[in-house]
Design an enzyme around this catalytic site. Structure first.
Site, PDB file in Angstrom:
ATOM      1  N   GLY A 193      22.662  -7.083  14.400  1.00 23.47           N
ATOM      2  CA  GLY A 193      22.794  -6.754  12.841  1.00 23.47           C
ATOM      3  C   GLY A 193      21.734  -7.379  12.454  1.00 23.47           C
ATOM      4  CB  SER A 232      25.307   0.949   9.841  1.00 27.41           C
ATOM      5  OG  SER A 232      24.319   1.787   9.074  1.00 27.41           O
ATOM      6  N   GLY A 270      28.803  -8.208  15.700  1.00 24.88           N
ATOM      7  CA  GLY A 270      29.372  -9.707  15.152  1.00 24.88           C
ATOM      8  C   GLY A 270      28.608 -10.929  15.218  1.00 24.88           C
ATOM      9  CB  CYS A 295      31.113  -0.940   3.485  1.00 27.73           C
ATOM     10  SG  CYS A 295      29.744  -1.408   2.282  1.00 27.73           S
ATOM     11  CG  ASN A 328      25.639  -7.626   3.314  1.00 27.59           C
ATOM     12  OD1 ASN A 328      25.210  -7.154   2.136  1.00 27.59           O
ATOM     13  ND2 ASN A 328      25.586  -8.196   4.166  1.00 27.59           N
ATOM     14  N   GLY A 355      26.795 -12.777  10.924  1.00 29.88           N
ATOM     15  CA  GLY A 355      25.574 -13.818  11.262  1.00 29.88           C
ATOM     16  C   GLY A 355      26.285 -15.045  12.756  1.00 29.88           C
TER      17      GLY A 355
END
Lengths: 292, 315
Positions: B262, B21, B240, B127, B67, B214
């Site tokens: 992601g 997501s 992940g 989140c 982020n 990342g």
């Protein structure tokens, strides 16, 4: 349960069914990440370097104002993780070539500078919404400063192909840092160079030049990139004389294709401030909606 | 012909690869054929309109990025009018990620989205960017159990619950989500992080802190997937730092039934389809007929139970 009524609503929605019918369409990419071959990567002046690569047909279909995301080579000192956005500087669809103009400014461009002819560079593109050039325009003005001149460069050729005359007003700190002048001259554009060192680049002088062009009927549309100060001057004149304009905006990016929402900027759309993604909704926007 | 299909929390997926997501939107169909994906997972939507966090929203670091986007959301009507019909043209099931400030709001949103065209709900209770100091429901087993119970009562759709890697209590949180009725767990979200600009002495992100993702986080989240897969019976979806086929296989061996890709998509936009192609080749090379045979297939020759007890104490 509210869910029951919504099920039947969605099921009978004609748009819904129409789109389902398109499932069988064959898919082809319109953005490609690929290894391009470096043809040359040379200095053009004290600050800027010119990179030319051989690429595939999708990449070579780029239009002025679009950009690419370059996966910059890692060096001993730098391991840039993300791609770096880079405006299209030139394109030749027949020869399958795209060109970039860059200044060494950080980890990504330091890596780019190490590329030699024959090396591979992973490029992703073409990305974003480019400039719109109405063929009916007889005379347009391109105004840029710094790296913005690279973004405006492909306009010269495209305008010439349309039979549209271009007056380019290029701003730089010093005359020797000016780029793209020769390229615009080659495509028949008039170039007015203004610089900080000659004290000709101030907004008052730019406004004086623009008012002259408008009076002569040589400014039917503005195309600009690279300076908030110059953008404000053009917005003021655009409002006064009802002249349309387009601006290529910059913003720090991550994905480059509208996924991450890191490159949003504020735009004034009909009096309402809205966020737009520079990479996806732009990088070229209606000049009057841009907030400098 | 390798069988790539997997069963995840009430759904059968054609293959185990889907987006994480927040790293996926309509525009990616310029680069990859959406019909090849195992599922779609939307960017998290909220009932309230959200502008998102102040810029800068992303800073890169060694092997990844931090982020703090802050979940900009156009709300439910936009989702129903635009996003939902858009995805109806494709074959993969649509998983809708949702977030809300309270359990009641979570439940209302889940109920509103329980409709045709939505294949599953992914509850983002983790989140790090929308609550102060990265607080989230999934930090504690008790708050996880409460919110998942409310969600469970509100929707008949498969309920996936996305957990946070920022808790010291992950297996306990996983068990709480399972107890409360989750059909699958997504392990995990980003790791709370920050970076400081040495020129300005200011934090690199407008929101000061953000979530690290990342390749840098892969070994940590892989361990967490392993722990969670041993703690619960419901499927675990690994998320992940997955960038390559090898990463995806490693996650499945650790116990993941499926994987979410992601941040890798930001660097290689075709990462997901490249991984799907790679999984076929991996299975062919290793003579594995069904990808599902990889799930939890890590070999613990000697019992690791006593050594693991300090990270996941038995109940």
């Amino acid at each position: 349960m509210t869910t029951q009524s919504s099920i039947s609503l969605v099921g009978t929605d004609p748009i819904f069914q129409d789109r389902t019918a398109k499932t069988a369409r064959s898919w082809a990419p319109s953005v490609v990440g690929e290894d391009a071959e470096v043809l040359s990567n040379d200095s053009v002046n004290l600050e800027y370097r010119h990179l030319v690569v051989r690429c595939g047909a999708v990449a070579a279909s780029a239009v002025p104002g679009q950009f690419f995301q370059l996966l910059c080579p890692h060096t001993d000192g730098d391991q840039p993780f993300l791609r770096r956005p880079m405006s299209l500087y030139g394109v030749n669809p027949a020869r399958l070539e795209v060109e970039f103009l860059y200044k060494i400014a950080g980890a990504g461009t330091r890596g780019l500078a190490t590329l030699r002819a024959g090396d591979a560079i992973d490029i992703m593109g073409p990305l974003g919404v480019g400039f719109t050039l109405n063929p009916k325009l007889r005379h347009i003005v391109a105004i840029g400063r710094g790296a913005g001149l690279a973004t405006l460069a492909p306009l010269a050729q495209a305008a010439k192909a349309n039979g549209t005359k271009v007056t380019a007003i290029f701003s730089a700190r010093r005359p020797e840092l000016m780029v793209s002048v020769e390229l615009f001259n080659r495509h028949g554009a008039d170039v007015v160079a203004v610089t900080d060192s000659e004290s000709t680049s101030g907004p008052a002088n730019i406004e004086r030049i623009l008012r002259g062009l408008i009076a002569e009927g040589r400014c039917e549309a503005f195309y600009t990139c690279g300076s908030s100060r110059l953008l404000r001057v053009q917005q003021r004149l655009a409002r006064e004389f009802n002249i349309p304009g387009q601006v290529a905006m910059e913003q720090q990016m991550a994905c480059g294709i509208g996924l991450c929402f890191c490159c949003v900027r504020d735009f004034n759309v009909g009096g309402e401030i809205v966020h737009r993604r520079v990479c996806w909704d732009g990088p070229v926007f209606d000049m009057m909606e841009a907030l400098p | 012909m390798i069988d790539l299909s997997v069963r995840v929390g009430g759904l059968t997926l054609a293959n185990p690869v889907m987006p994480a997501s927040g790293t996926f939107a309509e525009g990616l169909d310029k680069v990859i054929d959406f019909n090849r994906l195992g599922a779609f997972v939307t960017k998290t939507i909220t009932r309230e309109l959200r502008a998102g966090n102040p810029l800068p929203r992303v800073v890169e670091c060694a092997g990844g990025l931090i982020n703090s986007i802050g979940i900009p959301s156009k709300g439910v009507p936009y989702f129903l009018d635009e996003t939902l019909p858009h995805y109806a043209r494709y074959k993969p099931p649509l998983v809708v990620s949702i977030s809300a400030p309270t359990g009641e709001d979570f439940a209302r949103l889940a109920a509103e989205l329980t409709r045709v065209g939505v294949a599953a709900i992914e509850a983002n209770i983790s989140c790090p960017n929308i609550e102060e100091d990265g607080k989230a429901f999934a930090m504690r087993a008790s708050s996880t159990e409460l919110v998942v119970r409310q969600l469970r009562a509100a929707t008949s759709l498969p309920l996936w619950v996305k957990l946070t890697p920022n808790t010291g209590d992950l297996p306990e949180v996983a068990r709480a989500a399972e107890r409360a009725g989750a059909d699958a767990l997504v392990v995990a979200n980003t790791i709370l992080a920050m970076a400081i600009d040495l020129e300005t002495f200011k934090p690199c992100l407008g929101n000061i802190m953000g979530g690290l993702s990342g390749p840098a986080i892969k070994p940590i989240v892989l361990r967490q997937v392993y722990q969670c897969a041993r703690a619960v019976k419901i499927p675990v979806i690994g998320c992940g730092g997955i960038s390559t086929t090898e990463d995806a296989v490693e996650y499945m061996l650790a116990g993941a039934t499926a994987v979410q890709v992601g941040t890798a998509t930001f660097v290689q936009p075709a990462a997901m389809t490249t991984i799907i192609d790679g999984l076929v080749k991996f299975c062919e090379r290793r003579d594995i007929a069904r990808i599902a045979d990889l799930i939890g297939a890590v070999l613990n020759e000697e019992s690791d139970e006593p050594e693991l007890s300090w990270v996941a104490p038995p109940q």
